[in-house]
Design an enzyme around this catalytic site. Sequence first.
Site, PDB file in Angstrom:
ATOM      1  CE  LYS A 213      -4.543   0.328   1.761  1.00 43.76           C
ATOM      2  NZ  LYS A 213      -5.502  -0.601   2.146  1.00 43.76           N
ATOM      3  CE  LYS A 232       1.144   3.318  -7.676  1.00 46.12           C
ATOM      4  NZ  LYS A 232       2.456   3.962  -7.795  1.00 46.12           N
ATOM      5  CG  ASP A 333       8.148   9.845  -3.234  1.00 47.49           C
ATOM      6  OD1 ASP A 333       8.775  10.207  -2.207  1.00 47.49           O
ATOM      7  OD2 ASP A 333       7.088   9.203  -3.193  1.00 47.49           O
TER       8      ASP A 333
HETATM    9  P1  ADP Z   1       2.533   4.342  -4.206  1.00 53.02           P
HETATM   10  O1  ADP Z   1       2.524   5.307  -5.341  1.00 53.02           O
HETATM   11  O2  ADP Z   1       1.168   4.132  -3.661  1.00 53.02           O
HETATM   12  O3  ADP Z   1       3.579   4.669  -3.171  1.00 53.02           O
HETATM   13  P2  ADP Z   1       4.231   2.190  -5.148  1.00 53.02           P
HETATM   14  O4  ADP Z   1       4.319   2.031  -6.625  1.00 53.02           O
HETATM   15  O5  ADP Z   1       5.377   2.859  -4.475  1.00 53.02           O
HETATM   16  O6  ADP Z   1       2.858   2.896  -4.798  1.00 53.02           O
HETATM   17  O7  ADP Z   1       3.996   0.752  -4.480  1.00 53.02           O
HETATM   18  C1  ADP Z   1       3.747   0.602  -3.093  1.00 53.02           C
HETATM   19  C2  ADP Z   1       4.450  -0.637  -2.574  1.00 53.02           C
HETATM   20  O8  ADP Z   1       3.952  -1.804  -3.273  1.00 53.02           O
HETATM   21  C3  ADP Z   1       5.952  -0.663  -2.794  1.00 53.02           C
HETATM   22  O9  ADP Z   1       6.644  -0.007  -1.747  1.00 53.02           O
HETATM   23  C4  ADP Z   1       6.263  -2.150  -2.826  1.00 53.02           C
HETATM   24  O10 ADP Z   1       6.331  -2.661  -1.516  1.00 53.02           O
HETATM   25  C5  ADP Z   1       5.011  -2.737  -3.497  1.00 53.02           C
HETATM   26  N1  ADP Z   1       5.207  -2.869  -4.951  1.00 53.02           N
HETATM   27  C6  ADP Z   1       4.938  -1.934  -5.893  1.00 53.02           C
HETATM   28  N2  ADP Z   1       5.214  -2.382  -7.128  1.00 53.02           N
HETATM   29  C7  ADP Z   1       5.682  -3.640  -6.986  1.00 53.02           C
HETATM   30  C8  ADP Z   1       6.154  -4.646  -7.908  1.00 53.02           C
HETATM   31  N3  ADP Z   1       6.197  -4.399  -9.213  1.00 53.02           N
HETATM   32  N4  ADP Z   1       6.566  -5.834  -7.410  1.00 53.02           N
HETATM   33  C9  ADP Z   1       6.522  -6.061  -6.078  1.00 53.02           C
HETATM   34  N5  ADP Z   1       6.087  -5.170  -5.158  1.00 53.02           N
HETATM   35  C10 ADP Z   1       5.678  -3.969  -5.593  1.00 53.02           C
HETATM   36 MG    MG Z   2       5.598   4.581  -3.406  1.00 50.92          MG
END
Ligand code: ADP
Ligand code: MG
Length: 503
Positions: A213, A232, A333
């Site tokens: 999340k 996502k 970020d």
């Molecule tokens: P947000 O914009 O909500 O911060 P993120 O893209 O940073 O979303 O994703 C949130 C979290 O989800 C990440 O910190 C990671 O733990 C997990 N995550 C995101 N993308 C992946 C992926 N391609 N494979 C595995 N885990 C992922």
């Molecule tokens: Mg993020």
Amino acid sequence: MTRTRTMEAALIFLSIAHLTAALRCVCQLCTTTNHTCDTGADGACWSSVMLVDGMEKTDRSCMSPAEMKAENVYCFSSRMPNVVKRNCCKTDFCNNETLHIHPGSFDNSDNKSKKATTWGRLELALVILVPSCLLCVGIVVGVFAILGQGCAYNRTHKQDAEEALGDQMLMSTDKCLKDLIYDMSTSGSGSGLPLLVQRTIARTIVLQESIGKGRFGEVWRGKWRGEDVAVKIFSSRDERSWFREAEIYQTIMLRHENILGFIGADNKDNGSWTQLWLVSEYHEHGSLFDYLNRYTVSVEGMIVYAVSIASGLAHLHMEIIGTQGKPAIAHRDIKSKNVLVKKNGTAVIADLGLAVKHDSNTNTIDIPSNHRVGTKRYMAPEILDETINMRSFETFKRADIYALGLVFWELARRCSVRGLHEDFQLPYYDLVPSDPSIEDMRKVVCDQKLRPNIPNQWQSCEALRVMGKLMRECWYANAAARLTALRVKKTISQVIVIKDIKD
Ligand code: ADP
Ligand code: MG
């Protein structure tokens, strides 16, 4: 090839230049009672037909001006005429036509059909049979070309198979995602899979479990043809963020081994609300934050992670000039939660939702940027005290470098040398509360000019000593004095070379 692209670009430009007033279009996916939508000024109506499992699936909707800009491959079906046909048009309800994949079965022109009825039977049979036979032979040859290659794509046959691959990519059942993306990034527009292919992939994903999340919605692990993918999911409230992140990932020539591999975007209307999906490659170790919390890393492991993060950032920051070039991009970020760990021990930069692009011709940034975005703990001093010069794109890159230094610090603490290492901590863990305010951060970083502690024992290990020195050079209060991502990458890469010579 280049000439064709230039002509396509010119055509797109001309057709877009033609558009002015808002249009009303047929919209199959819309929940409005009469299934219509409005384009907004300078938009267009579109209709499409696509072969899915041998069946023709049609779709009709509106394209906003922004979508037309970002998805200019969308209105052209020339690349895969046997699989997808699309049409954009610019009069009210012009997308009410019925498109068909097979030649001879178009019924979108009254004139044509009237003429056809006056033709003799022999002429009609010839007109239908000859192209159909040619098409069938083409499809059979194409299918054999793909099956012969299997999943491991043979580069030497790329030229010959390029067209066939484009046409057959959706019908071929043994293509893995990696190959689909490779095929498109080498033969397509350089910005990823065509939109309809993205949509088809997204709509055949089965969600498995929630894995993370963040700021927007939730990230899930999903399955597509037996392969893991990450999805996502944004709520419709965050449509702009979804669109923005998809747009950034589809920047021409962005694809890189140290940037999260984007697969597709889809907006799915389930009747009562719109679900917005971003599909990417899945990395089972999750974020660097999760990984370092659980495991320590060897000296070699630390160097490889550091090189790959710096390489990903250097690629983002770099402007590549030319028709197949890319603009400079700042991430805004950078933090350990936005870096993902790959199974092969390298890392990728993820979460491009806040990124900004630089237009070097006009020296402008592509979106109006509010200055304090990102994660407070990782904000550079000039962002915290608002002295950042928003007109210069360099300043955004320099703020990324400051955050990169903090990620290196988190990484180096977990580097185990002769069994010795530190516990995992976030930067400034000992100086600010767990959810620090901007004011908390500003006092520590700007007023007291404090930075994370670099332990003395790092001096006794060459790689840690270099990492410590790099961090300091990323954290200068004077942003202009900070290293560039390329410099950081080269310096750590040299540690690998020195190590190799010593070994
Ligand atoms: P947000 O914009 O909500 O911060 P993120 O893209 O940073 O979303 O994703 C949130 C979290 O989800 C990440 O910190 C990671 O733990 C997990 N995550 C995101 N993308 C992946 C992926 N391609 N494979 C595995 N885990 C992922
Ligand atoms: Mg993020």
